[in-house]
Design an enzyme around this catalytic site. Structure first.
Site, PDB file in Angstrom:
ATOM      1  N   LYS A   1       0.817  -1.229   0.000  1.00 17.84           N
ATOM      2  CA  LYS A   1       0.000   0.000   0.000  1.00 17.84           C
ATOM      3  C   LYS A   1       0.845   1.271   0.000  1.00 17.84           C
ATOM      4  O   LYS A   1       0.452   2.276  -0.584  1.00 17.84           O
ATOM      5  CB  LYS A   1      -0.947   0.000   1.207  1.00 17.84           C
ATOM      6  CG  LYS A   1      -2.040  -1.061   1.096  1.00 17.84           C
ATOM      7  CD  LYS A   1      -2.987  -1.005   2.287  1.00 17.84           C
ATOM      8  CE  LYS A   1      -3.959  -2.175   2.249  1.00 17.84           C
ATOM      9  NZ  LYS A   1      -4.947  -2.113   3.322  1.00 17.84           N
TER      10      LYS A   1
ATOM     11  N   ASP B   1      -9.915   2.269   2.531  1.00 16.98           N
ATOM     12  CA  ASP B   1      -9.944   1.667   3.876  1.00 16.98           C
ATOM     13  C   ASP B   1     -10.439   2.677   4.912  1.00 16.98           C
ATOM     14  O   ASP B   1     -11.221   2.338   5.802  1.00 16.98           O
ATOM     15  CB  ASP B   1      -8.537   1.219   4.307  1.00 16.98           C
ATOM     16  CG  ASP B   1      -8.075  -0.046   3.601  1.00 16.98           C
ATOM     17  OD1 ASP B   1      -8.934  -0.853   3.202  1.00 16.98           O
ATOM     18  OD2 ASP B   1      -6.852  -0.220   3.454  1.00 16.98           O
TER      19      ASP B   1
END
Ligand code: NDP
Length: 264
Positions: free
Chosen positions: A75, A104
């Protein structure tokens, strides 16, 4: 679940990349959405080692992939690739425009609101990895009051200094007075509990494990025994997938079908 090495990946539309990737539920969730809406799209799981991130993404773009979800440990590399983002991590990329978003954080905040834990409430965060970092920034900006604990205290101190998040660091994971305890450690992946002083939790405290398993995780088993409400990471996983789907396809995601796909 079936997956591919990036050099051997078939042509496709969308995929999740990470390392390891065999455990990912994302293909199941996105395929359920395509099926529910009658979309003729494919979604693969593809293993990409961190050091091969840039090559792999270019290769997948050349194969026709339009978008990628990105999971551990890629990420941060995804944010570097897109060159934008305030959370230090991206989990959703558009290959054509070389842009990315983090779904997220809004997914996490939505799941808290769904549990009626609203801004102004006190949260205890456990962990200081990439996920804790993004969610701490998001929760702080949304107006939650934050207590934090990490096994390695210095890592948490560095995180708070780097991000400017104002949180009280606790010497041990004591949930006294908090509305929710968020397990953003990776302990559940290893089947381990985290040392929380559950005996101090208020009666309707929510124990929220971002990890998930087919059954309750050790963290949630202990919280449940202490009388806390429990929530695992599947609703957040589904919501982050729904937000990625909507960003890519500009259509409302069929959340019910997506949630059913991970409950089977
Ligand atoms: P990282 O590897 O970056 O961070 C690991 C953190 O966990 C560190 O703070 C580490 O502490 C701590 N830790 C590891 N093992 C233990 C243990 N046995 N006891 C106490 N602390 C421990 O992981 P990520 O931040 O990427 O991911 C964290 C979790 O979030 C994972 O379970 C992941 O599956 C979940 N997640 C869920 C999502 C969802 O949609 N549901 C989305 C994203 C993540 P130390 O610093 O001391 O090493």
């Amino acid at each position: 679940m079936s997956w591919h090495e990036w050099r051997e990946a078939p042509a496709g539309d969308y995929a999740v990349i990470g390392d390891p990737i065999s455990h990912s539920l994302s293909p199941r969730i996105h395929s359920a959405a395509y099926q529910a809406l009658g979309l003729n799209l494919s979604y693969q799981a593809i293993r990409v080692p961190l050091e091969e991130f840039n090559h792999a993404v270019e290769h997948l773009k050349a194969l026709g992939y339009k978008g990628l979800n990105v999971t551990v440990p890629l990420k941060e590399a995804a944010q570097n690739w897109a060159g934008e983002g305030k959370y230090g991590a991206l989990n959703t990329l558009c290959l054509h425009s070389r842009t990315g978003i983090n779904t997220d954080v809004p997914a996490f905040l939505q799941t808290l609101r769904d549990q009626e834990i609203n801004p102004g409430s006190k949260l205890l965060f456990l962990g200081a990895g990439g996920t804790a970092r993004a969610l701490l920034i998001g929760a702080f900006e949304a107006g939650y009051e934050i207590l934090a604990w990490n096994r390695t205290r210095s890592k948490l101190e560095d995180l708070l200094t780097d991000t400017g998040v104002a949180a009280e660091i606790l010497p041990d994971a004591d949930p006294a007075g908090t509305a929710a305890v968020i397990n953003a450690t990776s302990a559940s992946i290893s089947g381990l509990a985290v040392p929380v002083r559950w005996e101090n939790a208020v009666s309707n405290c929510l124990a929220y494990d971002l990890g998930y398993a087919s059954d309750l995780t050790p963290f949630l088993v202990q919280a449940n025994e202490a009388g806390c409400r429990v929530l695992d990471g599947k609703p957040m996983l589904v919501e982050q997938a729904a937000l990625a789907f909507e960003w890519w396809l500009k259509k409302t995601a069929p959340r019910g079908a997506m949630l059913t796909s991970v409950e089977l």
